[in-house]
Design a protein around this motif. Structure first.
Motif: not given
Length: 431
Positions: A418-431
């Motif tokens: 929700r925070l990433a959407l608010e700041f127009d960002m995208k989360l990527d998981k580290i595998h």
């Protein structure tokens, strides 16, 4: 305001006299002897009174409540905080008039009063708890007498009032002083694992005053244990009387009661019988003994509390509303209900549990808010779940700490997205 109770009276109760106010009549007073209480009942009936309000003042209200209730009156026992008088107008006469006025306008809330067998069970259980506290005091006296003679049993036995400890103390009081003979009276497991430590601990320096103090404490402890056994006998008779038969079948072994187990046969079956087969011991931390304590304070009809929030508020486990404008202050509640304390004790034990989800919840809250708030929050959750189980039949399944932590991770992940959407960002998981 409209008058709701037309024929209402107010009673102010003291240790020596009671004061009664009836609408349109002068305030009258009666002494606190039983004969005078009956005269007060006749006075109320002669003036057409059908409902009476009085404060829960110490233990003075008990007999008066029973006499008025048996006489056919609708008796309202109310919390003294609801009837506070205007400053500068505090007299017994004005108090009873103020109670009568509040009651006639319907501004008072009725307190919960136990009746019938539940009232008897509550009385015997509270007496049992008092006797247990007295017995514990004499256990401390026995420990002190042993240590003064340098008999270090408290250091090598988990409890000196267990089977091994009491056997050794009984032999000492009978004149036995040989550590080897005293060791032979201990449990086989103790002799196998701690024989050398126990032998060293039993090599004391006996004195006449020490043995005398030990004997006095030992006899007092046995006396209180006998009284506790008599309470258990009374409780068993009442539980056998109170069930409706057939629904109290135990489906398996019951949770073990670790401390102060009452000598009551089929205690779990009796309680299941009283609650139509709904088993409170599926909740974490609740055994048949703690369940019986809760029943003695709340009864088996929890529908008198409209919601779980009403129930937890009555228990003193909900936060109070003490705000004015933009400020909110914390106010300590006086006179915490005993049932709330029972749930707090259960929660305190669960705080150390490594396998139960509510224990992990409490530890996380303790790290941020402190232990008192954490215990109260845990007790609130347990009490709410108890109400749901007994009123709605909602079952409880313990998912464990791992499931709880997985749910927390999902909540955190949802918050981050929700925070990433608010700041127009995208989360990527580290595998």
């Amino acid at each position: 305001m409209k008058i709701i109770h037309d024929h209402a009276a107010g009673i102010d109760i003291g240790s020596r006299r009671i004061f009664i106010s009836v609408q349109g009549q002068e305030v009258v007073s009666f002494a606190t002897f039983t004969r005078n209480f009956r005269e007060a009942l006749d006075y109320l009936l002669s003036h057409g009174v059908d409902t009476v309000a009085m404060e829960a003042t110490g233990s003075y209200w008990f007999i008066l409540y029973d006499i008025l209730h048996a006489g056919g009156l609708d008796v309202w026992l109310v919390d003294g905080r609801q009837t506070k008088q205007v400053p500068g107008r505090k007299t017994d006469v004005k108090d009873c008039q103020w109670i009568q006025q509040l009651h006639s306008y319907g501004l008072l809330n009725r307190c919960f009063v136990a009746e019938g067998d539940q009232k008897e069970i509550r009385s015997y259980l509270r007496l049992r708890e008092d006797l247990l506290r007295n017995a514990a005091m004499h256990v401390n006296h026995m420990q002190k007498a042993l240590v003064e003679m340098n008999i270090r049993l408290p250091e090598v036995l988990s409890q000196i009032h267990g089977a091994s400890g009491m056997a050794v103390i009984g032999a000492i009081l009978s004149g036995e002083r040989d550590p080897g003979v005293l060791l032979s009276l201990c449990h086989t497991r103790l002799r196998r694992t701690k024989s050398q430590e126990i032998l060293a601990a039993l090599e004391g320096f006996y004195t006449e005053r020490g043995v005398f103090a030990l004997r006095i404490a030992h006899e007092a402890y046995l006396f209180y244990m006998k009284q506790i056994a008599e309470c258990d006998h009374k409780l068993e008779a009442l539980l056998q009387k109170g069930g409706d038969g057939g629904k109290g079948t135990q489906s398996g072994p019951r949770k073990p009661i670790r401390h102060n187990r009452p000598d009551i046969r089929d205690l779990g079956a009796h309680l299941l019988d009283l609650f139509q087969g709904r088993d409170a011991t599926i909740l974490p931390g609740i055994t048949d003994y703690t369940w019986m304590q809760i029943y003695s304070e709340t009864g088996n009809d929890l529908e008198r509390w409209a919601t779980e929030k009403h129930f937890t508020s009555w228990l003193g486990l909900s936060p109070g509303q003490n705000s004015s404008g933009t400020s909110s202050r914390r106010v300590k509640r006086k006179g915490k209900p005993l049932t709330g304390q029972i749930f707090r004790v259960i929660a305190q034990g669960l705080l150390q549990s490594k396998k139960i989800a509510i224990g992990e919840f409490g530890r996380r809250l303790r790290a941020r808010k402190g232990p008192m708030i954490a215990i109260k929050a845990m007790a609130n959750k347990l009490a709410a779940q108890y109400w749901r189980l007994m009123v709605k039949g909602t079952t409880y399944v313990e998912q464990g700490v791992q499931t709880y932590e997985t749910q927390l991770k999902k909540q955190k992940e949802k918050y981050l997205n929700r925070l990433a959407l608010e700041f127009d960002m995208k989360l990527d998981k580290i595998h």
